[in-house]
Motif scaffolding. Structure first.
Motif: not given
Length: 492
Positions: A54, A57-58, A61-62, A105, A108-109, A175, A189
């Motif tokens: 959580r 960074t984006a 997270s990806y 995110n 992106r996730e 967040n 994102q």
């Protein structure tokens, strides 16, 4: 192999979501280390992977979500040297669990899950001419959690009726949420195309939502919802589309929609589902609606008892229940036909018959749990079964309690009682799901009383769910080896 994969970004949300699947009787485990995925995926129905991402960074997270999804869904069956199609975790459903206020995110996730699943299902089926055809992989974004005050109206996500950007979620130091519209949160994102199904369409029912799902071109379909019934409506429509064209859904939600979709897709516990016996004497309109919901959600089968019958035959009812069990029904019951009963003698006759049905059906069917609706019915049934008492485990909802019978020949049997006028449309479903989950855990040990799960002589030990006795060639989820961190097993 786990039928459902849930990828979540924190442990609290992971376990909370897992508990919703456990209510369906599905054996659910949360892991926070990718090394544990192969260890547990063959032993559970639902595998929840907590990425703890959580605050990442984006880009971070990806990467971690893509790795988690790929690792969990990597296995494939091989027959005669050729892959026969993906058979990894999440064959029934993949859920990207998001925070109830959409922090973190999510866009992106979601991209990471979609990319992993799209690659996995690209060659999944062939056209009539033999050419590969990609299995449709789409996203249903239904972040509403009505029981927690989270709803979506006009594409705007609300907390207790207040748009996200006016809540504490917008002030979060790590967040903060910058948008109230779900499509904007995702689009910040993600490049996935979004479409929205508004509340008035959801209110039309399954047919209206199904038509909207067919027509929309969005890769991510965001659905409004303000109550649990809306979640079921969208889930039922999505399941129908899957049956039509093979669409593989990824659910983006905070927990309850994914569980509703799993139920509509027909996900059931691995192995033989425990039989649950329902003895229902209440004839209220609320009871009628609750039982109708169990028929739809759980495939329940009820034998009607005529309240005007002068000499009801319990064994006739038991024979009908046995026939339904032989046909595959796992929730079986007897109910009184919904007509007013004003004759005290008739009421006593009905109670005696229901109690005798319970005794004979328990003997014939060996149920893994017993549910009664109506206070007089509960007393008559427990007395007829020779129980000495009732060990209370939990309040399923106000005036609906689950526990185990104490003493007598059926000591330890999971048992739930509910008043006939109590609860909303899902009250009976909640009680029956609780009994299923209790059966999978077995009975508690009580001082001076036999311990361990109850086992009917008519139901061999092998009929019990795998979760009660892991096979020796598999590591037991309850006893991980010292070199692995302990997984979180979710119990309802």
């Amino acid at each position: 192999m786990a039928q459902i994969l849930v990828v979540a970004d924190d442990l609290t949300g992971s376990n909370a979501t897992g508990a919703l699947f456990a209510r369906l009787g599905l054996h659910t485990v949360t892991v926070s280390d990718l090394a544990q995925v192969p260890r547990y995926r063959d032993a559970v129905d639902v595998l929840v992977v907590n990425t703890g991402s959580r605050r990442f960074t984006a880009a971070e997270s990806y990467d971690v979500v893509h790795a988690a999804t790929s690792a969990a869904t990597a296995t494939a069956a091989v027959t005669n040297g050729a892959a026969s199609g993906p058979t990894g975790v999440g064959e029934a459903l993949v859920v990207k669990r998001v925070d109830t206020t959409l922090r973190g995110n999510p866009g992106r996730e979601l991209d990471a899950v979609v990319d992993a699943m799209t690659a996995r299902h690209a060659p999944a089926r062939s056209s009539s001419a033999g050419a590969p055809v990609s299995t449709p992989v789409r996203v249903l974004a239904v972040p509403a959690f009505p029981d927690a005050g989270r709803t979506t109206v006009g594409g705007i996500h609300l907390v207790d009726g207040v748009p996200l950007t006016r809540t504490a979620a917008a002030q979060d130091l790590f967040n903060s949420v910058r948008h109230s519209r779900v499509a904007s949160v995702i689009g910040e994102q993600s490049t996935l195309r979004t479409a929205e199904i508004p509340l008035d369409v959801v209110d039309e029912g399954e047919d209206g939502v199904l038509d909207a799902l067919r027509r929309t071109a969005g890769q991510v379909v965001i659905c409004d919802a303000t109550e649990n019934g809306h979640l079921r409506t969208v889930a039922a429509a999505a399941a129908r589309l899957s049956a039509e064209d093979g669409t593989r859904w990824i659910s983006l939600d905070s927990g309850p929609f994914g569980a509703a979709l799993a139920a509509e897709l027909g996900v059931r516990p691995s192995g033989d589902a425990p039989r649950i016996l329902a003895i229902v004497g209440s004839v209220t309109e609320a009871t009628h609606e609750q039982l109708a919901r169990t028929e739809k959600a759980l495939g329940a089968h009820y034998v009607l008892m005529d309240p005007d019958e002068a000499a009801p035959e319990p064994m006739r009812i038991v024979r009908e229940l046995s026939a339904a069990a032989d046909s595959g029904a796992s929730v079986l019951g007897v109910r009184v036909a919904p007509r007013a009963v004003r004759d005290p003698d008739a009421a006593e006759r009905i109670l005696r018959c229901l109690a005798e049905v319970a005794v004979q059906a328990v003997s014939a069917l060996g149920p893994g749990g017993l549910y009664t609706s109506g206070g007089d019915v509960a007393a008559a049934v427990t007395g007829a079964l020779g129980a000495e008492g009732f060990a209370i485990e939990a309040e399923v909802l106000p005036l609906a309690v689950a526990g185990h019978l104490v003493g007598g020949p059926h000591s330890g049997m999971p048992f739930a009682t509910k008043g006939g006028l109590i609860g909303g449309p899902d009250a009976a479903v909640a009680c029956l799901e609780r009994l299923r989950a209790m059966h999978s855990r077995g009975a508690p040990r009580l001082p001076g009383l036999p311990g361990g799960p109850r086992q009917s002589p008519d139901r061999p030990r092998s009929d019990l769910l795998r979760t009660e006795r892991p096979s020796p060639e598999r590591p037991s989820p309850e006893r991980p080896s010292p070199d692995h961190p302990r997984a979180e097993e979710v119990s309802p």
